[in-house]
Design a protein around this motif. Structure first.
Motif, PDB file in Angstrom:
ATOM      1  N   ASP A  42       0.842  -1.234   0.046  1.00 53.13           N
ATOM      2  CA  ASP A  42      -0.058   0.119   0.032  1.00 53.13           C
ATOM      3  C   ASP A  42       0.815   1.354   0.174  1.00 53.13           C
ATOM      4  OD1 ASP A  42      -2.821  -1.247   0.309  1.00 53.13           O
ATOM      5  OD2 ASP A  42      -1.947  -2.178   1.942  1.00 53.13           O
ATOM      6  N   GLU A  61       2.415  -5.339  -2.422  1.00 57.66           N
ATOM      7  CA  GLU A  61       0.862  -5.602  -2.840  1.00 57.66           C
ATOM      8  C   GLU A  61       0.183  -4.333  -2.839  1.00 57.66           C
ATOM      9  OE1 GLU A  61      -2.710  -8.362  -0.976  1.00 57.66           O
ATOM     10  OE2 GLU A  61      -0.631  -8.674  -0.188  1.00 57.66           O
ATOM     11  N   ARG A  62      -0.726  -4.043  -3.624  1.00 63.31           N
ATOM     12  CA  ARG A  62      -1.592  -2.727  -3.786  1.00 63.31           C
ATOM     13  C   ARG A  62      -0.479  -1.448  -3.773  1.00 63.31           C
ATOM     14  NH1 ARG A  62      -3.659  -6.062  -0.083  1.00 63.31           N
ATOM     15  NH2 ARG A  62      -2.860  -4.810   1.458  1.00 63.31           N
ATOM     16  N   ASP A  82      -2.076  -6.692  -7.499  1.00 61.47           N
ATOM     17  CA  ASP A  82      -2.685  -5.564  -7.320  1.00 61.47           C
ATOM     18  C   ASP A  82      -1.910  -4.308  -7.315  1.00 61.47           C
ATOM     19  OD1 ASP A  82      -5.484  -4.362  -7.755  1.00 61.47           O
ATOM     20  OD2 ASP A  82      -5.789  -4.174  -5.786  1.00 61.47           O
TER      21      ASP A  82
END
Length: 302
Positions: A42, A61-62, A82
């Motif tokens: 994130d 991730e993300r 993602d």
């Protein structure tokens, strides 16, 4: 690796304490940084300079890596599930074994990058830029391994594999990498065939049979070997029949078979089996030549 072992040599305003989940590192200079195994889930790394950085096995991730410069970076084994890599510079980067499921690589540049054995699936490859030196092959084995550990149906698994190869085919085609595009096309159609088989019922079995015939005779419209193989087999077997049962010499039987295959018998064949074979060879030869022309045309429009 603990945070204390991270190295950020080219940005005095950053320290290991700035590296972590949800980190705000927009436009940061992380070139040649040593961040192996870092948790940057994130994190905002848009427009960051990560050229030559070691992010091996890191968790992104993300993460937002849009328009980041990761030229020659090491992202091998990294989790990019993602993640937003749109417009990123990934040329010469190592992404081998990386998880790119659901990632956005639209307009990213991956010239001469290593994407061997990456995990693809619903990955956005729109307008991606690659080269002949980009190492990216079949995603099937990695996807199968991942999907076999899930509880989704076989039919759904083959759908995921087909769509991953469809995305690859379009990306290869847009970059003029036609050999790779053809291979991806075959994998896509093969997955759709298995999906139809898994569906079952009369429709699924019918679609499976038609797809199997397309594979055997036309190589899904992009492979030359199947139709050329059938042409050689038809010509050779017909020549043997004319020689053994038609009383022709070997040279005459080969000539007779060539002419019959490409046009029609040069003269009336002997009665019996040679006559039947001549009729079959004339029809099948004409059909094979038509199929060959179709395949040669389709191969360039993949």
């Amino acid at each position: 690796m603990s945070n204390h072992e991270y190295e950020i040599p080219n940005d005095d305003d950053l320290s290991f304490e700035d590296v972590g989940p949800n980190a705000s590192l927009r436009e940061a200079d992380l070139s040649d940084a040593h961040l192996e195994g870092a948790d940057l889930s994130d994190a905002n790394l848009s427009l960051a300079n990560l050229s030559g950085a070691n992010l091996k096995g890191s968790n992104l991730e993300r993460a937002n890596l849009s328009q980041a410069n990761i030229l020659g970076g090491d992202l091998s084994g990294a989790t990019l599930l993602d993640a937003n890599l749109s417009g990123a510079e990934l040329s010469f980067a190592d992404l081998s074994e990386a998880d790119l499921k659901d990632a956005d690589l639209s307009e990213a540049r991956i010239r001469d990058a290593d994407l061997s054995n990456v995990l693809l699936g619903d990955t956005n490859l729109d307008d991606i830029i690659m080269s002949r030196g980009t190492n990216i092959h079949s995603p099937n084995n990695r996807l199968k391994q991942f999907l076999n550990e899930s509880d989704i149906s076989k039919q759904r698994q083959y759908d995921v594999i087909a769509r991953a190869n469809h995305e690859l085919r379009e990306a290869f085609s847009e970059n003029g990498l036609l050999n790779q595009a053809r291979a991806a096309r075959v994998r896509e159609r093969s997955a759709r065939r298995k999906e139809a088989k898994a569906e079952g019922g009369w429709k699924g079995n019918f679609d499976w049979a038609i797809s199997r015939l397309s594979s055997a005779f036309t190589g899904y419209g992009v492979q030359i070997k199947p139709i050329v193989g059938w042409m050689i087999l038809l010509y050779s077997l017909s020549a043997v029949v004319y020689w053994h049962w038609g009383g022709m010499g070997w040279g005459s039987s080969m000539y007779y078979s060539v002419v019959t295959f490409t046009t029609s018998p040069p003269y009336t064949p002997p009665t019996g089996l040679p006559s039947v074979v001549a009729g079959v060879e004339t029809f099948a030869g004409t059909a094979a030549i038509v199929f060959l022309g179709y395949i040669l045309g389709s191969r360039e429009r993949i």
